[in-house]
Design a protein around this motif. Structure first.
Motif, PDB file in Angstrom:
ATOM      1  N   THR A  60       0.824  -1.204   0.000  1.00  0.00           N
ATOM      2  CA  THR A  60       0.000   0.000   0.000  1.00  0.00           C
ATOM      3  C   THR A  60       0.859   1.256   0.000  1.00  0.00           C
ATOM      4  O   THR A  60       0.415   2.327  -0.445  1.00  0.00           O
ATOM      5  CB  THR A  60      -0.940  -0.001   1.224  1.00  0.00           C
ATOM      6  OG1 THR A  60      -1.685  -1.214   1.242  1.00  0.00           O
ATOM      7  CG2 THR A  60      -1.908   1.173   1.192  1.00  0.00           C
ATOM      8  N   ALA A  61       2.100   1.145   0.468  1.00  0.00           N
ATOM      9  CA  ALA A  61       2.996   2.296   0.499  1.00  0.00           C
ATOM     10  C   ALA A  61       3.551   2.651  -0.870  1.00  0.00           C
ATOM     11  O   ALA A  61       4.202   3.691  -1.035  1.00  0.00           O
ATOM     12  CB  ALA A  61       4.153   2.030   1.461  1.00  0.00           C
ATOM     13  N   LEU A  62       3.307   1.807  -1.863  1.00  0.00           N
ATOM     14  CA  LEU A  62       3.740   2.115  -3.227  1.00  0.00           C
ATOM     15  C   LEU A  62       2.837   3.183  -3.843  1.00  0.00           C
ATOM     16  O   LEU A  62       1.651   3.280  -3.503  1.00  0.00           O
ATOM     17  CB  LEU A  62       3.684   0.860  -4.100  1.00  0.00           C
ATOM     18  CG  LEU A  62       4.770  -0.179  -3.912  1.00  0.00           C
ATOM     19  CD1 LEU A  62       4.384  -1.465  -4.650  1.00  0.00           C
ATOM     20  CD2 LEU A  62       6.114   0.328  -4.418  1.00  0.00           C
ATOM     21  N   PRO A  63       3.362   3.982  -4.788  1.00  0.00           N
ATOM     22  CA  PRO A  63       2.507   4.896  -5.556  1.00  0.00           C
ATOM     23  C   PRO A  63       1.716   4.092  -6.592  1.00  0.00           C
ATOM     24  O   PRO A  63       2.078   4.021  -7.770  1.00  0.00           O
ATOM     25  CB  PRO A  63       3.510   5.847  -6.203  1.00  0.00           C
ATOM     26  CG  PRO A  63       4.764   5.041  -6.342  1.00  0.00           C
ATOM     27  CD  PRO A  63       4.778   4.110  -5.160  1.00  0.00           C
ATOM     28  N   LEU A  64       0.620   3.484  -6.156  1.00  0.00           N
ATOM     29  CA  LEU A  64      -0.085   2.529  -7.008  1.00  0.00           C
ATOM     30  C   LEU A  64      -0.648   3.171  -8.263  1.00  0.00           C
ATOM     31  O   LEU A  64      -0.762   2.506  -9.303  1.00  0.00           O
ATOM     32  CB  LEU A  64      -1.203   1.858  -6.198  1.00  0.00           C
ATOM     33  CG  LEU A  64      -0.724   1.001  -5.017  1.00  0.00           C
ATOM     34  CD1 LEU A  64      -1.916   0.440  -4.249  1.00  0.00           C
ATOM     35  CD2 LEU A  64       0.169  -0.130  -5.493  1.00  0.00           C
ATOM     36  N   ASP A  65      -1.000   4.456  -8.199  1.00  0.00           N
ATOM     37  CA  ASP A  65      -1.484   5.110  -9.405  1.00  0.00           C
ATOM     38  C   ASP A  65      -0.393   5.194 -10.463  1.00  0.00           C
ATOM     39  O   ASP A  65      -0.636   4.957 -11.657  1.00  0.00           O
ATOM     40  CB  ASP A  65      -2.025   6.506  -9.073  1.00  0.00           C
ATOM     41  CG  ASP A  65      -1.008   7.369  -8.328  1.00  0.00           C
ATOM     42  OD1 ASP A  65      -0.025   6.812  -7.793  1.00  0.00           O
ATOM     43  OD2 ASP A  65      -1.209   8.595  -8.267  1.00  0.00           O
ATOM     44  N   MET A  66       0.814   5.489 -10.017  1.00  0.00           N
ATOM     45  CA  MET A  66       1.933   5.553 -10.958  1.00  0.00           C
ATOM     46  C   MET A  66       2.271   4.174 -11.509  1.00  0.00           C
ATOM     47  O   MET A  66       2.586   4.031 -12.700  1.00  0.00           O
ATOM     48  CB  MET A  66       3.160   6.156 -10.271  1.00  0.00           C
ATOM     49  CG  MET A  66       2.992   7.613  -9.868  1.00  0.00           C
ATOM     50  SD  MET A  66       2.715   8.687 -11.296  1.00  0.00           S
ATOM     51  CE  MET A  66       4.264   8.489 -12.176  1.00  0.00           C
ATOM     52  N   VAL A  67       2.206   3.154 -10.666  1.00  0.00           N
ATOM     53  CA  VAL A  67       2.454   1.792 -11.142  1.00  0.00           C
ATOM     54  C   VAL A  67       1.413   1.403 -12.180  1.00  0.00           C
ATOM     55  O   VAL A  67       1.719   0.795 -13.210  1.00  0.00           O
ATOM     56  CB  VAL A  67       2.458   0.803  -9.966  1.00  0.00           C
ATOM     57  CG1 VAL A  67       2.568  -0.631 -10.472  1.00  0.00           C
ATOM     58  CG2 VAL A  67       3.608   1.106  -9.007  1.00  0.00           C
ATOM     59  N   GLY A  68       0.146   1.782 -11.945  1.00  0.00           N
ATOM     60  CA  GLY A  68      -0.908   1.490 -12.902  1.00  0.00           C
ATOM     61  C   GLY A  68      -0.663   2.172 -14.243  1.00  0.00           C
ATOM     62  O   GLY A  68      -0.845   1.565 -15.306  1.00  0.00           O
TER      63      GLY A  68
END
Length: 441
Positions: A60-68
């Motif tokens: 959850t600490a990842l920038p998931l929007d950027m990964v997407g």
């Protein structure tokens, strides 16, 4: 013809077995049985249970929007490559980037000696496959990583544990064990070690001992398998210098993006001497033909476009806060007879229970009190370690960690009362490798 045969049914003498193929399996499959604690952890995964068991990174600490966006862009721009077969050794550009990552731990290596794998677990499986015949000896710290013990058992290796203390593997124990095995005519194939932020011990091999371990193994002609998934997740200092940095020909280094990016990508690697690398590539191709080009290119794109060093720093700070929450709660709430390690990085604390208590036997009571841990027996090849437990601080929020320790301390106090009243707490027999699933490893 019997009525059963007339209707196409199997005779009762054959159909009464739970597994009709039990006599046909290879000998190495005999010990491949499901852990009896897995069913218990199905209950432990409920939200009301505080799990101090799982070694799951806090993605959850990842920038998931950027990964997407990164993944979407990869399919749009390079989909014909990302969705196609790839190289058995791994994407060349990613192998160059992996060398940049390893340079943080003092390793100077070229991409030609890197083999990309499906997580570092597959790298360990391939190494074991190319080196181990049934009955061969593998050395490993006691305790050791459950996934490694499961792999060694699958290839019918004999695991001999080496003593470990708060400074990591004990060199004197290593030297004495090697000498005793050689004298008995049981040569060692390799030493498997997690020298930095050990799983499950949480301890780190200090600099002086690192050189001693290298010297001992070099004199004995023993290969070292250095498993290092947590090396960049230190809380108090820069990354330790890897064993591989000082012994390019004597160490196979295993790395992974599971802890510093995300385990769902399933991208790891092995850095090996040239001849071993060739065998690894052949074994890799026979196992899966080729890797997932998609996940490799996604990881490569992440490393090329995102501030991954800053992301690792974010993980370090997050895990340090949770480590502190666990240690503070243990100091405040645990009975004085309980002891534990104090890790300077990684995910885990290794706790030791008072005499007469058995961690595996008290686990059901703990789950009933809505807290879970991993019993110590899973981290020894012979099922020892009953007085120990692994506590993980990587996933729960700090407040949940404190509440989990409060519940666990209550369970331990009850077990101590049973011991004092009846002479012993809950106990049970142990034997064999009892490995939990991947979410707990």
């Amino acid at each position: 013809m019997t009525r059963e045969q007339d209707h196409g049914q199997t005779p009762a003498t054959q159909g009464s077995r739970i597994d009709a193929y039990v006599d046909r399996y290879a000998a190495r499959a005999t010990g491949m049985v499901a852990s009896e604690i897995r069913a218990l952890f199905a209950v432990a995964s409920r939200p009301e249970v505080v799990s101090l068991a799982g070694g799951m990174p806090y993605v959850t600490a990842l920038p998931l929007d950027m990964v997407g966006e990164l993944v979407s862009d990869l399919v749009t721009r390079r989909g014909t490559v990302a969705l196609q077969y790839g190289s058995g050794q791994g994407d060349p550009h990613l192998r160059e980037q992996i060398c940049d990552v390893m340079r943080l731990e003092g390793i100077n290596a070229g991409p030609n000696d890197v083999v990309v794998t499906v997580g570092s677990q597959q790298a360990l499986d391939l190494i074991t496959r190319i080196f181990i015949d049934p009955g061969d000896v593998v050395l490993a710290e006691g305790p050791s990583y459950v996934g490694a013990l499961g792999t060694f058992a699958a290839y019918q290796a004999k695991v001999v544990h080496i003593a470990m203390d708060d400074q990591g593997i004990v060199p004197e124990s290593l030297a004495q064990t090697i000498y005793a095995l050689e004298t008995a005519g049981a040569p060692v194939k390799f030493l498997y070690t997690i020298p930095t932020f050990h799983n499950p011990g949480g301890v780190t091999l200090n600099a002086a001992r690192r050189q001693q371990v290298l010297d001992i193994c070099q004199r004995a002609g023993i290969l070292i398998i250095e498993d290092n998934p947590y090396g960049l997740l230190g809380f108090d200092h820069e990354p330790m210098r890897a064993l591989r940095a000082d012994s390019p020909d004597g160490v196979v280094y295993l790395g992974s993006f599971s802890k510093t990016l995300a385990p769902g990508f399933r991208v790891g690697w092995a850095l090996a001497p040239h001849a071993i690398r060739e065998k690894l590539v052949l074994a890799m191709e026979s196992a899966v033909l080729s890797h997932s080009s998609f996940t490799q290119l996604a990881v490569g794109q992440y490393l090329a476009t995102q501030p991954w060093r800053e992301q690792i720093k974010t993980f370090r700070e997050l895990y340090r806060e949770r480590r502190d929450a666990l240690l503070d709660a243990l100091d405040a709430l645990m009975p004085p007879e309980v002891t534990w390690t104090r890790p300077s990085g990684g995910f885990f604390v290794w706790a030791t229970l008072p005499e007469g208590l058995d961690s595996k036997a008290i686990l059901p009571r703990a789950v009933a009190e809505r807290v879970a841990f991993v019993p110590g027996t899973g981290f020894y090849s012979d099922g020892s370690g009953a007085r120990h437990m692994r506590l993980s601080f990587c996933y729960p929020e700090p407040d949940r960690i404190r509440e989990g320790v409060r519940r666990l301390a209550g369970v331990i106090e009850q077990e101590m009362q049973l011991r004092d009243t009846f002479g012993t707490g809950s106990t049970r027999d142990h034997g064999g490798v009892d490995t939990p699933g991947p979410d707990l490893a």
